[in-house]
Design a protein around this motif. Structure first.
Motif, mmCIF file in Angstrom:
data_model
loop_
_atom_site.group_PDB
_atom_site.id
_atom_site.type_symbol
_atom_site.label_atom_id
_atom_site.label_comp_id
_atom_site.label_asym_id
_atom_site.label_seq_id
_atom_site.Cartn_x
_atom_site.Cartn_y
_atom_site.Cartn_z
ATOM 1 N N THR A 142 0.863 -1.185 0.000
ATOM 2 C CA THR A 142 0.000 0.000 0.000
ATOM 3 C C THR A 142 0.893 1.226 0.000
ATOM 4 N N ARG B 135 -8.165 7.919 -0.747
ATOM 5 C CA ARG B 135 -9.441 7.185 -0.631
ATOM 6 C C ARG B 135 -10.136 7.368 0.701
ATOM 7 N N CYS C 297 -20.197 0.074 14.042
ATOM 8 C CA CYS C 297 -19.971 1.525 13.960
ATOM 9 C C CYS C 297 -21.140 2.337 14.511
ATOM 10 N N GLY D 268 -16.270 -2.704 0.033
ATOM 11 C CA GLY D 268 -16.054 -1.279 0.294
ATOM 12 C C GLY D 268 -16.971 -0.339 -0.467
ATOM 13 N N GLN D 269 -17.062 -0.537 -1.783
ATOM 14 C CA GLN D 269 -17.842 0.425 -2.578
ATOM 15 C C GLN D 269 -19.330 0.322 -2.267
ATOM 16 N N ASN E 95 -14.851 7.239 6.905
ATOM 17 C CA ASN E 95 -14.061 7.631 5.745
ATOM 18 C C ASN E 95 -14.244 9.143 5.605
ATOM 19 N N ALA F 106 -21.652 -1.855 9.944
ATOM 20 C CA ALA F 106 -21.970 -3.266 9.675
ATOM 21 C C ALA F 106 -23.331 -3.620 10.242
HETATM 22 N N1 ACO Z 1 -3.543 0.152 -0.828
HETATM 23 C C1 ACO Z 1 -3.423 0.161 -2.145
HETATM 24 N N2 ACO Z 1 -4.347 -0.365 -2.979
HETATM 25 C C2 ACO Z 1 -5.442 -0.891 -2.418
HETATM 26 C C3 ACO Z 1 -5.635 -0.932 -1.017
HETATM 27 C C4 ACO Z 1 -4.631 -0.371 -0.207
HETATM 28 N N3 ACO Z 1 -4.721 -0.346 1.128
HETATM 29 N N4 ACO Z 1 -6.816 -1.523 -0.767
HETATM 30 C C5 ACO Z 1 -7.363 -1.843 -1.933
HETATM 31 N N5 ACO Z 1 -6.537 -1.471 -2.949
HETATM 32 C C6 ACO Z 1 -6.734 -1.631 -4.377
HETATM 33 C C7 ACO Z 1 -7.706 -2.720 -4.703
HETATM 34 O O1 ACO Z 1 -7.054 -3.968 -4.761
HETATM 35 C C8 ACO Z 1 -8.228 -2.269 -6.039
HETATM 36 O O2 ACO Z 1 -7.288 -2.605 -7.030
HETATM 37 P P1 ACO Z 1 -7.745 -3.096 -8.488
HETATM 38 O O3 ACO Z 1 -8.507 -1.937 -9.071
HETATM 39 O O4 ACO Z 1 -6.459 -3.395 -9.176
HETATM 40 O O5 ACO Z 1 -8.605 -4.294 -8.248
HETATM 41 C C9 ACO Z 1 -8.250 -0.741 -5.938
HETATM 42 O O6 ACO Z 1 -7.344 -0.427 -4.884
HETATM 43 C C10 ACO Z 1 -9.611 -0.166 -5.634
HETATM 44 O O7 ACO Z 1 -10.193 -0.882 -4.535
HETATM 45 P P2 ACO Z 1 -11.604 -0.515 -3.989
HETATM 46 O O8 ACO Z 1 -11.941 -1.433 -2.854
HETATM 47 O O9 ACO Z 1 -12.580 -0.433 -5.138
HETATM 48 O O10 ACO Z 1 -11.352 0.966 -3.417
HETATM 49 P P3 ACO Z 1 -12.393 2.067 -2.983
HETATM 50 O O11 ACO Z 1 -12.193 3.266 -3.774
HETATM 51 O O12 ACO Z 1 -13.787 1.534 -2.854
HETATM 52 O O13 ACO Z 1 -11.896 2.421 -1.500
HETATM 53 C C11 ACO Z 1 -12.586 1.974 0.773
HETATM 54 C C12 ACO Z 1 -11.939 1.425 -0.498
HETATM 55 C C13 ACO Z 1 -11.692 3.075 1.297
HETATM 56 C C14 ACO Z 1 -12.666 0.855 1.763
HETATM 57 C C15 ACO Z 1 -13.984 2.557 0.495
HETATM 58 O O14 ACO Z 1 -14.723 1.667 -0.303
HETATM 59 C C16 ACO Z 1 -14.789 2.848 1.754
HETATM 60 O O15 ACO Z 1 -14.450 3.712 2.543
HETATM 61 N N6 ACO Z 1 -15.914 2.175 1.955
HETATM 62 C C17 ACO Z 1 -16.843 2.461 3.095
HETATM 63 C C18 ACO Z 1 -16.264 2.129 4.444
HETATM 64 C C19 ACO Z 1 -17.336 2.295 5.505
HETATM 65 O O16 ACO Z 1 -18.107 3.227 5.493
HETATM 66 N N7 ACO Z 1 -17.434 1.354 6.440
HETATM 67 C C20 ACO Z 1 -18.532 1.420 7.399
HETATM 68 C C21 ACO Z 1 -18.094 1.436 8.743
HETATM 69 S S1 ACO Z 1 -17.038 0.095 9.164
HETATM 70 C C22 ACO Z 1 -17.899 -0.905 10.324
HETATM 71 O O17 ACO Z 1 -19.083 -0.802 10.519
HETATM 72 C C23 ACO Z 1 -17.140 -1.973 10.981
#
Ligand code: ACO
Length: 335
Positions: free
Chosen positions: A29, A37, A115, A227-228, A265, A324
């Motif tokens: 990462t 992000r 959360c 995530g998305q 986020n 969740a």
């Molecule tokens: N570092 C680098 N690259 C990464 C990482 C990382 N840490 N993590 C994932 N990637 C890569 C993936 O493999 C993917 O690569 P690919 O395109 O080659 O397949 C790319 O980055 C995009 O991954 P996505 O998962 O689509 O990234 P996204 O833009 O959706 O961001 C995130 C991820 C930050 C998790 C976002 O989706 C998010 O914040 N989601 C909501 C989180 C949330 O609200 N949670 C609720 C509370 S948690 C609870 O209740 C416990």
């Protein structure tokens, strides 16, 4: 019927700071990806050499909250403890806090709402106080995420987001009808349970079965997040439940003095801020420094905002969470 009011706030964070660059040394990462992000720059992860656990951090935060409330610990009538990362599978953390604080044998209830855990807990505490059953309730959110994260590239989508920490509030009976918790609004949509979960050992697939399978590819005991999908649901549910809370009290978005969104986020918080056209001084975020501390995030942020003088007497404070379950909720407070 009585109202309830927060009279004491406290938080505790482990000392060990883990930066994005630190993470890039153990998994694939980089600082730019994480900040772009999520907005996160660093988080706190418990140093296993210390005595910090979900419960001990909760106790440290609680001691501060109780001291600031001006109450003696013996005056606490009930404990509500929100966490998804208890020290033990059972019993829950509430009884550990009761013991470690040396409080008499009062009731202790654990809340498993991730959360939304703190918002749910505050709502439950408010109901107990409204009916007159209890006068002073200790409401806690505490998480030790770092102990359960997959610290390798396979888990990077989840691992970089979460941090450890604890917060606590003392909620007390308030005679003034126009002050304190004005309303709370809670929701769930269990059909999405598997979009954000830790399947882990459970009664349908218990430890002996997992050991017998001996599958190194098994990820079921690490958190999983789509995530998305979670992101899209979060932004709409956050908005809905804030509007629901405002409307229930005949209030308008311009009445908000401080919005404390669950720190999932920074992009989600910024989306909500734009949607409600709130200036920067009316939204408090600290995810940059602590990551997502789940049930602890709102109470840590609320405490910090209050410590910094950003919340004053009579302010309208809105707490909102999504996580969740899915579960989500809001609490509207006249400070
Ligand atoms: N570092 C680098 N690259 C990464 C990482 C990382 N840490 N993590 C994932 N990637 C890569 C993936 O493999 C993917 O690569 P690919 O395109 O080659 O397949 C790319 O980055 C995009 O991954 P996505 O998962 O689509 O990234 P996204 O833009 O959706 O961001 C995130 C991820 C930050 C998790 C976002 O989706 C998010 O914040 N989601 C909501 C989180 C949330 O609200 N949670 C609720 C509370 S948690 C609870 O209740 C416990």
């Amino acid at each position: 019927m009585f109202n309830s009011k927060i009279i004491g706030l406290g938080y505790y964070l482990p000392e060990n700071v883990v930066t994005n660059n630190d993470l890039s040394k153990i998994l694939d990462t980089n600082d730019e990806w994480i900040q772009e992000r999520t907005g996160i720059k660093e988080r706190r992860w418990i140093d296993p050499k210390t005595d910090d656990t979900t419960s001990t951090m909760a106790v440290k935060a609680s001691k501060i909250a109780i001291e600031r409330s001006g109450l003696k610990k013996e005056e606490i009538d009930f404990i509500i403890f929100a966490t998804l990362s208890p020290d033990m599978y059972f019993p829950g953390g509430g009884v550990r806090v009761q013991d470690m604080l040396g409080i008499p044998t009062i009731g202790a209830l654990d809340v498993r709402n991730q959360c939304s855990g703190f918002v749910y807990s505050l709502s439950v505490a408010d109901q107990f106080i409204k009916t007159g059953m209890y006068k002073n309730i200790l409401v806690i959110g505490s998480e030790n995420h770092s102990g359960g994260l997959e610290k390798s590239t396979r888990g990077r989508g989840v691992t970089v987001i979460f941090g450890d920490g604890a917060g606590a509030a003392v909620l007390s009976r308030c005679e003034e009808k126009s002050k304190g918790v004005l309303s709370s609004h809670l929701h769930s949509e269990g059909k999405h349970a598997r979009e954000l979960m830790l399947d882990g050992p459970h009664t349908g697939r218990w430890v002996p079965e997992i050991i017998a399978e001996n599958d190194p590819e098994d990820q079921s005991y690490y958190p999983y997040m789509n995530g998305q999908f979670v992101f899209k649901n979060a932004v709409s549910r956050f908005s809905e439940v804030i509007i629901e809370g405002l409307e229930a009290n005949n209030l308008h978005k311009d009445d908000i003095d401080m919005l404390i969104p669950h720190q999932a986020n920074l992009r989600i918080s910024q989306f909500i801020q734009r949607k409600f056209q709130l200036p920067d001084n009316k939204v408090y975020n600290n995810i940059m420094s602590y990551g997502n501390t789940t049930a602890a995030s709102i109470i840590i942020a609320l405490t910090e905002a209050w410590e910094q003088g950003k919340i004053k007497e009579n302010d309208l404070v809105v707490l909102a969470a999504f996580g969740a379950g899915f579960t989500w909720g809001s609490v509207i407070i006249r400070w």
